[in-house]
Scaffold this active site. Structure first.
Site, PDB file in Angstrom:
ATOM      1  N   THR A  46       1.428   2.049   3.468  1.00 17.99           N
ATOM      2  CA  THR A  46       1.306   2.782   4.726  1.00 17.99           C
ATOM      3  C   THR A  46       2.672   3.193   5.267  1.00 17.99           C
ATOM      4  O   THR A  46       2.858   4.326   5.724  1.00 17.99           O
ATOM      5  CB  THR A  46       0.598   1.907   5.779  1.00 17.99           C
ATOM      6  N   THR A  47       3.640   2.267   5.215  1.00 19.40           N
ATOM      7  CA  THR A  47       4.960   2.505   5.778  1.00 19.40           C
ATOM      8  C   THR A  47       5.701   3.619   5.052  1.00 19.40           C
ATOM      9  O   THR A  47       6.648   4.200   5.594  1.00 19.40           O
ATOM     10  CB  THR A  47       5.776   1.187   5.753  1.00 19.40           C
ATOM     11  N   TYR A 109     -12.378   5.385   7.385  1.00 17.23           N
ATOM     12  CA  TYR A 109     -13.144   6.538   7.864  1.00 17.23           C
ATOM     13  C   TYR A 109     -14.647   6.421   7.559  1.00 17.23           C
ATOM     14  O   TYR A 109     -15.475   6.642   8.427  1.00 17.23           O
ATOM     15  CB  TYR A 109     -12.586   7.858   7.299  1.00 17.23           C
ATOM     16  N   TYR A 135      -6.130  -5.555   1.425  1.00 14.13           N
ATOM     17  CA  TYR A 135      -5.359  -5.198   2.624  1.00 14.13           C
ATOM     18  C   TYR A 135      -6.322  -4.897   3.762  1.00 14.13           C
ATOM     19  O   TYR A 135      -7.033  -3.903   3.733  1.00 14.13           O
ATOM     20  CB  TYR A 135      -4.475  -3.994   2.311  1.00 14.13           C
ATOM     21  N   ARG A 140      -6.133   0.546  11.628  1.00 16.60           N
ATOM     22  CA  ARG A 140      -5.962   1.823  10.939  1.00 16.60           C
ATOM     23  C   ARG A 140      -7.253   2.302  10.276  1.00 16.60           C
ATOM     24  O   ARG A 140      -7.524   3.495  10.222  1.00 16.60           O
ATOM     25  CB  ARG A 140      -4.861   1.716   9.876  1.00 16.60           C
ATOM     26  N   LYS A 164      -3.370  -9.152   2.235  1.00 14.40           N
ATOM     27  CA  LYS A 164      -2.453  -8.834   3.331  1.00 14.40           C
ATOM     28  C   LYS A 164      -3.321  -8.694   4.568  1.00 14.40           C
ATOM     29  O   LYS A 164      -4.107  -7.760   4.690  1.00 14.40           O
ATOM     30  CB  LYS A 164      -1.686  -7.539   3.047  1.00 14.40           C
ATOM     31  N   ILE A 206       4.412  -9.216   4.235  1.00 10.58           N
ATOM     32  CA  ILE A 206       4.816  -7.895   3.766  1.00 10.58           C
ATOM     33  C   ILE A 206       5.390  -7.205   4.985  1.00 10.58           C
ATOM     34  O   ILE A 206       4.673  -6.886   5.927  1.00 10.58           O
ATOM     35  CB  ILE A 206       3.652  -7.115   3.145  1.00 10.58           C
TER      36      ILE A 206
END
Length: 291
Positions: A46-47, A109, A135, A140, A164, A206
């Site tokens: 994501t980052t 989504y 994750y 998000r 995560k 992380i």
């Protein structure tokens, strides 16, 4: 078995002022991480603003990082989505040389049920040539993977080795740590709660802030894992204000402004993300000077 104890860094993607990927800055940033004792690297998560990267850019970034690291630390590749069949096909056909594990986000989504989440990961586990790190980041994705679903996956699939956890739901995370298989790892997905989670049994973090402070933050993680909570807490408290500033204008805007203030990258993101507000940038610069 891949070792994901300690601090992994969720690597950013530097961009030039014209918006193109700054591969020179990326190469220097990877060297900076390696020279400051991080434990493993997470690429194209994501980052990294991965949804805004082309397939060619993603391939180039993956290859650059793997070549630079050259097996010195594990590499975890971000590979997730909400089209299970497409992910299965990528797992069957892509080149995973130099990749030690994949980090795969809960489908977003679509808002699948818990059974849908389970079946999604079951399909990935059957296809993946490398271990899988789950994750969970409902802020998000719009969907929380429950502790029960996480434990079901951990017990049913040997190649699902960790999660995560970025739900911020402490009772849920503690439930997972209490009931998980011995070798299954729980990794903090939030810098701000990495220290308390490690004291409860997490294997590390992380990290986003690790992009800018790899040596200091990895030291905090190692001290906490070794049970030296007093010294680890002291470092944790030094970063408290930065934790808030990092995310007030979204991720990775905060850490990119921090790296820019340190002279390492341009303060550039790809739309729909934009840089931090000037007031946030000024506060980050002030805290950096104090640190």
């Amino acid at each position: 078995m891949v070792n994901l104890q300690g601090m992994g860094v969720a690597l950013i993607t530097p961009f030039k002022t014209d918006g193109s990927v700054d591969y020179d800055a990326l190469s220097q940033l990877v060297d900076f991480q390696l020279n400051n004792d991080i434990d493993y690297m997470v690429v194209l998560g994501t980052t990294a603003e991965t949804p805004t990267l082309t397939e060619e850019e993603k391939s180039n970034i993956k290859r650059l990082v793997i070549d630079k690291i050259a097996g010195r630390i594990p590499v975890v590749l971000g590979l997730g989505g909400n089209n299970t069949m497409a992910l299965v096909e990528k797992l069957k056909t892509d080149n995973f040389k130099g990749v030690d594990a994949i980090l795969s986000v809960v489908p977003y989504y679509n808002k699948p049920s818990q059974e849908g989440i389970y079946q999604h990961y079951a399909a990935l586990a059957a296809a993946s040539p490398v271990p899988i790190v789950l994750y969970n980041v409902p802020g998000r994705t719009g969907t929380n993977m429950t502790g029960e679903t996480t434990l079901r996956l951990a017990k049913d699939f040997k190649n699902i080795i960790a999660i995560k956890e970025a739900s911020g739901n402490m009772p849920q995370i503690e439930y997972i740590m209490k009931n998980k298989p011995k070798d299954f790892l729980v990794i903090s997905g939030d810098d701000g709660i990495a220290f308390p989670l490690i004291t409860q049994g997490a294997s590390g973090v992380i990290s986003v802030i690790g992009n800018a402070f790899p040596k200091e933050f990895s030291r905090m993680v190692r001290l906490a894992l070794a049970g030296d909570y007093d010294n680890a807490r002291s470092i944790h408290h030094k970063f408290t204000e930065l934790f808030d500033l990092l995310f007030v204008d979204g991720n990775p805007a905060g850490v990119k402004s921090m790296l820019n203030a340190m002279g390492m990258i341009e303060n550039k993101l790809r739309l729909p993300l934009v840089p931090t507000r000037i007031t946030t940038y000024q506060k980050i610069s002030q805290v950096l000077r104090e640190l």
